[in-house]
Enzyme design. Structure first.
Site, short mmCIF file in Angstrom:
data_model
loop_
_atom_site.label_atom_id
_atom_site.label_comp_id
_atom_site.label_asym_id
_atom_site.label_seq_id
_atom_site.Cartn_x
_atom_site.Cartn_y
_atom_site.Cartn_z
CB ALA A 24 -0.87 -0.01 1.25
N GLY A 66 0.63 -5.27 0.59
CA GLY A 66 -0.49 -5.24 -0.36
C GLY A 66 -0.11 -5.77 -1.74
C1 3H9 Z 1 0.45 -2.52 3.22
O1 3H9 Z 1 0.75 -2.98 2.15
C2 3H9 Z 1 -0.89 -2.66 3.83
C3 3H9 Z 1 -1.75 -3.70 3.18
O2 3H9 Z 1 -1.60 -4.95 3.82
C4 3H9 Z 1 -3.17 -3.33 3.33
C5 3H9 Z 1 -3.84 -3.18 2.01
C6 3H9 Z 1 -5.32 -2.94 2.17
N1 3H9 Z 1 4.58 3.54 0.27
O3 3H9 Z 1 13.21 1.83 0.96
P1 3H9 Z 1 13.68 2.62 -0.20
C7 3H9 Z 1 9.40 5.05 -0.68
S1 3H9 Z 1 1.56 -1.67 4.14
C8 3H9 Z 1 5.06 4.77 0.02
O4 3H9 Z 1 14.74 3.62 0.02
P2 3H9 Z 1 14.89 0.28 -1.36
C9 3H9 Z 1 10.45 5.32 0.39
O5 3H9 Z 1 9.95 6.15 1.40
C10 3H9 Z 1 3.02 -1.59 3.12
N2 3H9 Z 1 6.37 5.03 -0.19
O6 3H9 Z 1 14.14 1.67 -1.42
C11 3H9 Z 1 11.54 5.99 -0.44
O7 3H9 Z 1 11.14 7.32 -0.65
P3 3H9 Z 1 12.22 8.48 -0.74
C12 3H9 Z 1 3.76 -2.87 3.14
C13 3H9 Z 1 7.20 3.99 -0.15
O8 3H9 Z 1 15.17 -0.06 -2.76
C14 3H9 Z 1 11.44 5.26 -1.78
O9 3H9 Z 1 10.14 4.67 -1.81
N3 3H9 Z 1 4.97 -2.72 2.42
C15 3H9 Z 1 6.77 2.69 0.12
O10 3H9 Z 1 15.97 0.31 -0.35
C16 3H9 Z 1 12.48 4.17 -1.93
O11 3H9 Z 1 12.40 3.29 -0.83
C17 3H9 Z 1 6.11 -2.30 2.99
O12 3H9 Z 1 6.18 -2.10 4.18
C18 3H9 Z 1 5.39 2.48 0.32
N4 3H9 Z 1 4.87 1.26 0.56
O13 3H9 Z 1 13.80 -0.73 -0.78
C19 3H9 Z 1 7.29 -2.17 2.08
N5 3H9 Z 1 7.84 1.86 0.12
O14 3H9 Z 1 13.06 8.14 -1.93
C20 3H9 Z 1 8.02 -0.92 2.39
C21 3H9 Z 1 8.91 2.63 -0.16
O15 3H9 Z 1 11.40 9.73 -0.87
N6 3H9 Z 1 9.10 -0.67 1.49
N7 3H9 Z 1 8.54 3.91 -0.32
O16 3H9 Z 1 12.99 8.40 0.56
C22 3H9 Z 1 10.29 -1.33 1.55
O17 3H9 Z 1 10.49 -2.25 2.33
C23 3H9 Z 1 11.39 -0.86 0.65
O18 3H9 Z 1 11.07 0.43 0.23
C24 3H9 Z 1 11.64 -1.73 -0.61
C25 3H9 Z 1 12.67 -1.02 -1.51
C26 3H9 Z 1 12.20 -3.09 -0.15
C27 3H9 Z 1 10.39 -1.92 -1.38
#
Ligand code: 3H9
Length: 699
Positions: free
Chosen positions: A70, A109
């Site tokens: 999400a 999500g």
């Molecule tokens: C969910 O899914 C709820 C559902 O169950 C319910 C549905 C109904 N949203 O980490 P990075 C941004 S809860 C918005 O440096 P990497 C991050 O802030 C979600 N922004 O990259 C950063 O911004 P900035 C469950 C997001 O390559 C940029 O993207 N999912 C989101 O080291 C780059 O991120 C998670 O918890 C997001 N969801 O790692 C996954 N994710 O450049 C969370 C990232 O402005 N994300 N951003 O600083 C991660 O674990 C890592 O970002 C990922 C990439 C592994 C994907």
């Protein structure tokens, strides 16, 4: 055909197999499920259904990753339609099969969307997981209902409550995906996925839906699964609300029909979204990412190439730092003064590795692989080949200066020279070299192979690329770096010092050390200051010859109560179980010292203990911020969470202070200034001003 700002459908023909729709999601940086993605996916289902030629659809993403979840930035705001669960329902009910083609990471999500598809194919380097628990919420897109149906209850419980990512190979093994595809095969992941989908149609595999799986045999065979699991994770999840609620959802998946389970998940999801813990954990997610950004050092600053690392000193810190690099595959040259110290250091590293292997963290082969990366010696010239040298010798300025003078002569030009000092002046250390621009601090926390934090200390002459390199190499070895400026103790220890001062003072005023430890433990810290001292050893920095019973610590050391290692310190330790018990002798000594210092003892309540310990360090944090030693309040929080075990569900000391109320804090500080030491309790001007303006420190 463009379906929304970020979603398009393209017609793909595979000779001999037929036509499929490729539904492309393109929402950089991580293809989060923002409103326009949901809108596009909702439009994709009827678009594919309407097309007379398309037999199947493949959901595939542009950029570096599949849908990473999400859009966290939308949380806490009114949610615009369509709802993701509605989109999942549409996909699941689609008359033509949908297949998720996963590369990068399918998280939260994103994985939930994939589980609503009829088939899943992943690139072999992909990783999958439900990390919601780390944000203090639960997988509210059907994840708690579909995952146990696919992978069984025990594995689902583990994945959902830990938030860990698994590899494509494990996902295949568990039945979470149907096949592993290689991006290198003809046409890449997209083409491989389309072939899979069209073959599935040709083979008449129909529309398998995860919701229809009726398994949970594992629970029938082992009815204590849930209670056993709760017991097993109790320590690791102490204080957190989300893991228990996640377990309740998986119980619902077992006990209720699918739709009722979904409804229960939705209801529990709402409670967690409203929980202050989740606000704190979401704040932390962005704080950790913000800490990587340094305003005057752009993200694209070229970093120095680090291939070989040198570590000077094989003691506790040097050994731990060497392990941290070896764990990430870096060859390390460890240099000690003499053979004995080196052998002792390497033996400790080996036994730490073997203990981890015995716990199943890695194999014996991996132990040997890592030991093979460590090259120990007593000749400093071995450091000539290193691109980064980290000094981890005794905390003595003269010694450090001597060492840096030698490093300046030995190491090649352009090598990054880092000191692991935990409080000394990095400028003074850098000044003894002819290249202070190459000198930085890299302050690791003990045990350095485990603790995530690295305070990267920027000296006044440290070059921008030296700082960028220290930050990036820290991340490369799995650490969380935060930039700090030069001052005594930098950020973390400087604040800790204030807390320690209060803890010691409280004992003289009549509080019991075990009460102080209990209050901080109950707040969520891993242990209180006195248990911590006993563990570290009270005699660190103590000198028997100059000891003059002027502090409680000196009095304890003088009685050979040096902490856990001598069986007695602030506590007494059971020789068999190592369990700590309070000891009245400590209170007698404290009373004696208080009498000599003219301090009147009184009864002190838990609230005062907590406020004095925490507000003293928050106030110091505000001074640190004002002096520019930390770039942002959130960096301070990152430091405390990763270096000192501050509970992430309280968001770090500065976030906690904002939630507590800055005006309330100023009132308490003013009261303490009047009652206790006026200088000590003077509110930091930044704190006072921010409180007066009704603002927040942590944004
Ligand atoms: C969910 O899914 C709820 C559902 O169950 C319910 C549905 C109904 N949203 O980490 P990075 C941004 S809860 C918005 O440096 P990497 C991050 O802030 C979600 N922004 O990259 C950063 O911004 P900035 C469950 C997001 O390559 C940029 O993207 N999912 C989101 O080291 C780059 O991120 C998670 O918890 C997001 N969801 O790692 C996954 N994710 O450049 C969370 C990232 O402005 N994300 N951003 O600083 C991660 O674990 C890592 O970002 C990922 C990439 C592994 C994907």
């Amino acid at each position: 055909m463009q379906l929304s700002q970020s979603v398009a459908v393209e017609r793909r023909e595979e000779p001999g197999l037929g036509v499929a729709g490729a539904i492309w999601v393109d929402n950089p940086p991580v293809n989060a499920l923002s409103q326009h993605v949901r809108e596009g996916l909702a439009a994709a289902v009827p678009a594919v259904a309407r097309d007379p030629e398309m037999q199947a659809a493949v959901l595939v993403c542009r950029g570096r990753t599949f849908i990473a979840g999400a859009d966290i930035r939308e949380f806490g705001k009114p949610r615009l339609p369509p709802d993701t669960n509605e989109v999942r329902r549409m996909i699941e009910k689609s008359p033509k099969p949908f297949l998720a083609a996963i590369h990068g990471t399918a998280l939260g999500g994103g994985l939930e969307m994939a589980m609503a598809c009829h088939f899943r194919v992943a690139d072999r380097n992909a990783r999958l997981g439900l990390p919601e628990v780390k944000l203090g919420i639960l997988p509210g897109g059907g994840g708690t209902q579909r995952l146990p149906r696919l992978v069984g209850v025990p594995r689902a419980l583990e994945m959902i409550t830990s938030g860990e990512h698994i590899t494509a190979a494990e996902a295949l093994d568990l039945g979470l995906i149907d096949a592993v595809a290689s991006s290198e095969e003809e046409g890449g992941l997209e083409a491989g996925a389309i072939r899979f989908a069209l073959r599935a149609v040709a083979e008449g595999r129909g529309l398998p839906r995860v919701r229809d799986i009726e398994s949970h045999r594992d629970v029938r065979e082992n009815p204590t699964i849930f209670s056993d699991f709760r017991r097993r994770i109790a320590r690791r999840t102490r204080g957190f609300n989300a893991p228990e609620v996640c377990i309740q959802c998986v119980e619902a998946a077992v006990e209720l029909p699918f739709d009722e389970g979904l409804a229960r998940e939705a209801e529990l999801s709402r409670t967690l979204h409203a929980d202050p813990q989740s606000r704190a954990q979401r704040y932390y997610f962005f704080a950790e990412r913000a800490a990587r950004k340094i305003p005057d050092i752009p993200a694209d600053t070229p970093v120095r190439d680090i291939r070989r690392v040198g570590v000077l000193g094989a003691g506790t810190m040097g050994g731990g730092i060497s392990m941290a690099f070896a764990n990430a595959g870096f060859p390390v040259s460890i240099v000690e003064q003499n053979r004995d110290a080196l052998d002792r250091g390497l033996a400790t590293v080996r036994s730490n590795y073997e203990r981890s292997a015995a716990r199943g963290r890695f194999t014996i082969d991996q132990v040997e692989e890592r030991m093979g990366l460590l090259d120990g010696g007593t000749d400093q010239n071995a450091l000539a080949e290193c691109d980064l040298v980290i000094e981890a010798v005794f905390e003595d300025m003269e010694l450090k200066k001597r060492v840096f003078g030698q490093l300046d002569r030995i190491t090649r030009s352009g090598a990054l020279l880092a000191t692991n000092t935990s409080y000394l002046d990095v400028n003074e250390i850098g000044a003894v070299t002819g290249r202070p621009e190459d000198v930085v601090g890299m302050h690791f926390f003990s045990p350095a192979n485990i603790m995530k934090l690295v305070e990267v200390v920027r000296g006044e002459k440290s070059a921008a690329d030296a700082i960028a390199t220290a930050m990036s190499i820290s991340r490369a070895i799995g650490k969380v770096p935060a930039l700090v400026g030069v001052c005594h103790g930098f950020v973390g220890n400087r604040m800790l010092f204030q807390r320690r001062l209060q803890a010691d003072r409280l004992v003289l005023e009549g509080a019991l050390p075990w009460d102080i430890d209990r209050v901080l433990y109950d707040f969520g810290m891993p242990m209180g200051p006195f248990r911590m001292s006993d563990l570290a050893g009270l005699d660190v920095g103590w000198n028997a010859e100059t000891s003059s019973s002027s502090t409680l610590r000196e009095m304890l050391c003088e009685r050979d109560r040096r902490g856990q290692k001598t069986g007695r310190g602030y506590y007494v330790y059971d020789p068999a179980t190592r369990a700590a018990a309070p000891d009245p002798e400590v209170m007698d000594l404290a009373r004696d010292l208080a009498g000599r210092l003219g301090i009147e003892q009184r009864e002190i309540g838990d609230e005062e203990i907590l406020n004095r310990c925490l507000l003293s360090s928050v106030n110091e944090g505000a001074k640190i911020l004002q002096e520019g030693i930390a770039l942002r309040a959130s960096d301070i929080d990152v430091i405390w969470i990763n270096g000192y075990g501050w509970p992430v569900y309280r968001g770090g000391p500065m976030f906690w202070a904002d939630e507590f109320g800055l005006d309330r804090i100023v009132d308490i500080l003013d009261d303490y200034a009047a009652r206790f030491d006026a200088d000590q309790w003077q509110a930091a001007p930044l704190l006072r001003e921010t409180a007066a303006a009704g603002g927040r420190l942590s944004g």
